[in-house]
Write an enzyme that holds these catalytic residues in place. Structure first.
Site, PDB file in Angstrom:
ATOM      1  N   THR A  17      51.344  -0.485   5.930  1.00  0.00           N
ATOM      2  CA  THR A  17      50.560  -1.399   5.099  1.00  0.00           C
ATOM      3  C   THR A  17      50.099  -0.677   3.836  1.00  0.00           C
ATOM      4  O   THR A  17      50.539   0.446   3.556  1.00  0.00           O
ATOM      5  CB  THR A  17      49.414  -2.024   5.944  1.00  0.00           C
ATOM      6  OG1 THR A  17      48.759  -2.999   5.151  1.00  0.00           O
ATOM      7  CG2 THR A  17      48.407  -0.992   6.427  1.00  0.00           C
TER       8      THR A  17
ATOM      9  N   LYS B 251      53.920   0.678   1.316  1.00  0.00           N
ATOM     10  CA  LYS B 251      55.133  -0.115   1.577  1.00  0.00           C
ATOM     11  C   LYS B 251      56.325   0.307   0.706  1.00  0.00           C
ATOM     12  O   LYS B 251      57.464   0.263   1.150  1.00  0.00           O
ATOM     13  CB  LYS B 251      54.853  -1.609   1.398  1.00  0.00           C
ATOM     14  CG  LYS B 251      53.965  -2.199   2.497  1.00  0.00           C
ATOM     15  CD  LYS B 251      53.821  -3.700   2.323  1.00  0.00           C
ATOM     16  CE  LYS B 251      52.832  -4.272   3.332  1.00  0.00           C
ATOM     17  NZ  LYS B 251      52.680  -5.716   3.195  1.00  0.00           N
TER      18      LYS B 251
ATOM     19  N   ASN C 107      57.704  -3.001   5.538  1.00  0.00           N
ATOM     20  CA  ASN C 107      56.473  -3.011   6.355  1.00  0.00           C
ATOM     21  C   ASN C 107      56.771  -2.693   7.823  1.00  0.00           C
ATOM     22  O   ASN C 107      55.853  -2.618   8.631  1.00  0.00           O
ATOM     23  CB  ASN C 107      55.743  -4.356   6.242  1.00  0.00           C
ATOM     24  CG  ASN C 107      56.397  -5.440   7.071  1.00  0.00           C
ATOM     25  OD1 ASN C 107      57.586  -5.377   7.356  1.00  0.00           O
ATOM     26  ND2 ASN C 107      55.635  -6.446   7.444  1.00  0.00           N
TER      27      ASN C 107
ATOM     28  N   ASP D 200      57.280  -9.665   6.345  1.00  0.00           N
ATOM     29  CA  ASP D 200      56.205 -10.481   5.748  1.00  0.00           C
ATOM     30  C   ASP D 200      56.679 -11.901   5.418  1.00  0.00           C
ATOM     31  O   ASP D 200      55.984 -12.882   5.690  1.00  0.00           O
ATOM     32  CB  ASP D 200      55.675  -9.824   4.462  1.00  0.00           C
ATOM     33  CG  ASP D 200      54.687  -8.698   4.750  1.00  0.00           C
ATOM     34  OD1 ASP D 200      54.119  -8.666   5.860  1.00  0.00           O
ATOM     35  OD2 ASP D 200      54.484  -7.844   3.861  1.00  0.00           O
TER      36      ASP D 200
ATOM     37  N   ASN E  36      51.868 -15.932 -12.919  1.00  0.00           N
ATOM     38  CA  ASN E  36      51.141 -14.671 -12.738  1.00  0.00           C
ATOM     39  C   ASN E  36      50.292 -14.382 -13.963  1.00  0.00           C
ATOM     40  O   ASN E  36      50.637 -14.787 -15.078  1.00  0.00           O
ATOM     41  CB  ASN E  36      52.152 -13.533 -12.524  1.00  0.00           C
ATOM     42  CG  ASN E  36      51.478 -12.256 -12.067  1.00  0.00           C
ATOM     43  OD1 ASN E  36      50.631 -12.288 -11.185  1.00  0.00           O
ATOM     44  ND2 ASN E  36      51.838 -11.130 -12.673  1.00  0.00           N
TER      45      ASN E  36
ATOM     46  N   THR F 158      49.874 -11.558 -15.476  1.00  0.00           N
ATOM     47  CA  THR F 158      50.754 -10.835 -16.402  1.00  0.00           C
ATOM     48  C   THR F 158      52.104 -11.534 -16.385  1.00  0.00           C
ATOM     49  O   THR F 158      52.882 -11.408 -15.440  1.00  0.00           O
ATOM     50  CB  THR F 158      50.901  -9.362 -15.965  1.00  0.00           C
ATOM     51  OG1 THR F 158      49.594  -8.829 -15.766  1.00  0.00           O
ATOM     52  CG2 THR F 158      51.646  -8.537 -16.992  1.00  0.00           C
TER      53      THR F 158
ATOM     54  N   GLY G 282      45.822 -16.513   5.462  1.00  0.00           N
ATOM     55  CA  GLY G 282      46.906 -15.595   5.818  1.00  0.00           C
ATOM     56  C   GLY G 282      46.811 -14.953   7.196  1.00  0.00           C
ATOM     57  O   GLY G 282      47.651 -14.116   7.522  1.00  0.00           O
TER      58      GLY G 282
HETATM   59  P1  NDP Z   1      49.646  -6.338  -5.477  1.00  0.00           P
HETATM   60  O1  NDP Z   1      48.602  -5.387  -5.921  1.00  0.00           O
HETATM   61  O2  NDP Z   1      51.049  -5.874  -5.327  1.00  0.00           O
HETATM   62  O3  NDP Z   1      49.693  -7.585  -6.492  1.00  0.00           O
HETATM   63  C1  NDP Z   1      48.514  -8.203  -6.899  1.00  0.00           C
HETATM   64  C2  NDP Z   1      48.832  -9.507  -7.615  1.00  0.00           C
HETATM   65  O4  NDP Z   1      47.600 -10.218  -7.804  1.00  0.00           O
HETATM   66  C3  NDP Z   1      49.440  -9.327  -8.998  1.00  0.00           C
HETATM   67  O5  NDP Z   1      50.315 -10.403  -9.249  1.00  0.00           O
HETATM   68  C4  NDP Z   1      48.197  -9.411  -9.912  1.00  0.00           C
HETATM   69  O6  NDP Z   1      48.496  -9.866 -11.222  1.00  0.00           O
HETATM   70  C5  NDP Z   1      47.397 -10.462  -9.192  1.00  0.00           C
HETATM   71  N1  NDP Z   1      45.946 -10.395  -9.468  1.00  0.00           N
HETATM   72  C6  NDP Z   1      45.094  -9.429  -9.061  1.00  0.00           C
HETATM   73  N2  NDP Z   1      43.825  -9.738  -9.435  1.00  0.00           N
HETATM   74  C7  NDP Z   1      43.900 -10.926 -10.097  1.00  0.00           C
HETATM   75  C8  NDP Z   1      42.937 -11.774 -10.725  1.00  0.00           C
HETATM   76  N3  NDP Z   1      41.647 -11.454 -10.752  1.00  0.00           N
HETATM   77  N4  NDP Z   1      43.367 -12.920 -11.304  1.00  0.00           N
HETATM   78  C9  NDP Z   1      44.689 -13.254 -11.271  1.00  0.00           C
HETATM   79  N5  NDP Z   1      45.640 -12.505 -10.699  1.00  0.00           N
HETATM   80  C10 NDP Z   1      45.249 -11.347 -10.109  1.00  0.00           C
HETATM   81  O7  NDP Z   1      49.070  -6.956  -4.098  1.00  0.00           O
HETATM   82  P2  NDP Z   1      49.933  -7.570  -2.916  1.00  0.00           P
HETATM   83  O8  NDP Z   1      50.986  -8.407  -3.511  1.00  0.00           O
HETATM   84  O9  NDP Z   1      50.328  -6.511  -1.960  1.00  0.00           O
HETATM   85  O10 NDP Z   1      48.851  -8.482  -2.118  1.00  0.00           O
HETATM   86  C11 NDP Z   1      48.431  -9.739  -2.645  1.00  0.00           C
HETATM   87  C12 NDP Z   1      47.561 -10.460  -1.609  1.00  0.00           C
HETATM   88  O11 NDP Z   1      48.337 -10.824  -0.460  1.00  0.00           O
HETATM   89  C13 NDP Z   1      46.385  -9.636  -1.092  1.00  0.00           C
HETATM   90  O12 NDP Z   1      45.239 -10.470  -1.040  1.00  0.00           O
HETATM   91  C14 NDP Z   1      46.805  -9.252   0.324  1.00  0.00           C
HETATM   92  O13 NDP Z   1      45.693  -9.118   1.172  1.00  0.00           O
HETATM   93  C15 NDP Z   1      47.645 -10.452   0.723  1.00  0.00           C
HETATM   94  N6  NDP Z   1      48.645 -10.157   1.773  1.00  0.00           N
HETATM   95  C16 NDP Z   1      48.538 -10.811   2.971  1.00  0.00           C
HETATM   96  C17 NDP Z   1      49.449 -10.572   3.978  1.00  0.00           C
HETATM   97  C18 NDP Z   1      49.305 -11.292   5.295  1.00  0.00           C
HETATM   98  O14 NDP Z   1      49.980 -10.928   6.268  1.00  0.00           O
HETATM   99  N7  NDP Z   1      48.467 -12.291   5.370  1.00  0.00           N
HETATM  100  C19 NDP Z   1      50.576  -9.640   3.819  1.00  0.00           C
HETATM  101  C20 NDP Z   1      50.625  -9.023   2.495  1.00  0.00           C
HETATM  102  C21 NDP Z   1      49.681  -9.283   1.528  1.00  0.00           C
HETATM  103  P3  NDP Z   1      48.921  -8.849 -12.408  1.00  0.00           P
HETATM  104  O15 NDP Z   1      50.409  -8.651 -12.276  1.00  0.00           O
HETATM  105  O16 NDP Z   1      48.517  -9.563 -13.639  1.00  0.00           O
HETATM  106  O17 NDP Z   1      48.133  -7.569 -12.175  1.00  0.00           O
END
Ligand code: NDP
Length: 277
Positions: free
Chosen positions: A65, A69, A90, A105, A154, A156, A246
């Protein structure tokens, strides 16, 4: 000898995986142990080596995790197609010196949507929010379910554009995969049947600038984050959407990993109920 498994992460104290796998093992009569291991930020590979070398039964597999990953992806000597598409691993299986990397996932999300949430992605207009690791991991599994369209939005925008282009080019992809093109602003007036929040905005409870229109009548809003109500869930509920979180995905991705390792598919409903309780 008891087969050994573990989940590696940092932090890891909060992980529900040892409990989930203990429940799966009890239910299916599998003789396994499963522990949570805190790996130092620069010591993931060394932690895996130590786990492989530790005394006791044979080390058979590991879950990985945050934040390891991508490192697990590089560590694997072989990878499944879904791990390649996700660009992250994962689930590791150890087999006679080989380290096989998988990603469960996406399969976990699809099973949760279909079996627990009651939302089949087939034919639906899907809005995927976020373009990080979690979003990347679920795009191929979602496309394989033949939705009507998949729009990636997204904060970004370039990251969403890159992802959409990459997956739209997949041979045989008949789904309209597009980036929203404006980082949420262009969503005004658009409607979706399934909105998946794969951003980590839930962690800080940040509000996403989403127009209410994105939630079509009978829309399902799925928050990948779990543990508490997020601003996204409140926003979706207020717009009349049916909301899921989730936790089911967590249990379903674990069940998929258990199946990969043991060849037995556990029943997830009682385990999900126990974890919720
Ligand atoms: P990453 O750090 O890889 O990606 C984060 C993403 O969130 C990016 O697209 C980022 O955008 C965006 N982001 C972050 N903060 C904000 C904000 N304030 N407003 C808008 N966009 C935002 O994280 P992960 O992809 O690994 O995880 C994402 C979520 O998924 C987490 O909450 C995690 O807990 C959940 N998750 C749940 C799982 C489950 O089994 N239930 C499994 C895996 C993940 P930008 O590109 O602009 O930075």
């Amino acid at each position: 000898m008891t087969d050994r498994y573990a989940v590696f992460g940092n932090p890891i104290g909060h992980s529900k995986s040892p409990r989930i796998h203990a429940l799966f093992a009890a239910q299916t009569g599998q003789d396994i142990s499963y522990e949570a291991i805190l790996a130092p930020p620069d010591g993931f590979a060394a932690s895996i080596d130590a786990f492989l070398a530790a005394k006791g039964g044979p080390a058979r597999g590991a879950n990985v995790t945050v934040p390891f990953k991508e490192e697990a992806f590089r560590l694997a000597t072989r990878r499944t197609a879904r791990a390649e598409a996700a660009g992250a691993v994962n689930t590791l299986s150890f087999d006679a010196g080989a380290i096989i990397g998988d990603n469960t996932d996406g399969a976990g999300l699809i099973r949760d949507l279909k079996n627990n949430v009651g939302c089949d992605p087939a034919g639906r207009r899907i809005l995927l929010l976020g373009a990080g690791g979690a979003a990347r991991g679920v795009i191929l599994p979602l496309l394989l379910e033949n939705p009507a369209e998949l729009l990636i939005a997204n904060r970004t925008e370039e990251t969403a554009a890159r992802l959409a282009l990459e997956f739209a080019r997949l041979p045989g992809c008949a789904v309209d995969v597009k980036p929203d093109g404006t980082g949420f602003a262009g969503l005004d007036g658009r409607q979706f049947d399934l909105v998946i929040n794969a951003t980590s905005a839930g962690l800080g409870n940040a509000v996403l600038p989403l127009p209410t229109s994105v939630f079509a009548p009978h829309c399902v809003a799925y928050e990948m984050f779990y543990g508490r109500e997020t601003a996204f869930m409140a926003q979706a509920r207020a717009a009349g959407a049916r909301v899921g979180d989730g936790l089911g995905m967590l249990v379903e991705q674990a069940a998929e990993a258990f199946f990969v390792w043991r060849g037995v598919r556990p029943h997830t409903a009682p385990v999900l109920a126990a974890i919720k309780a």
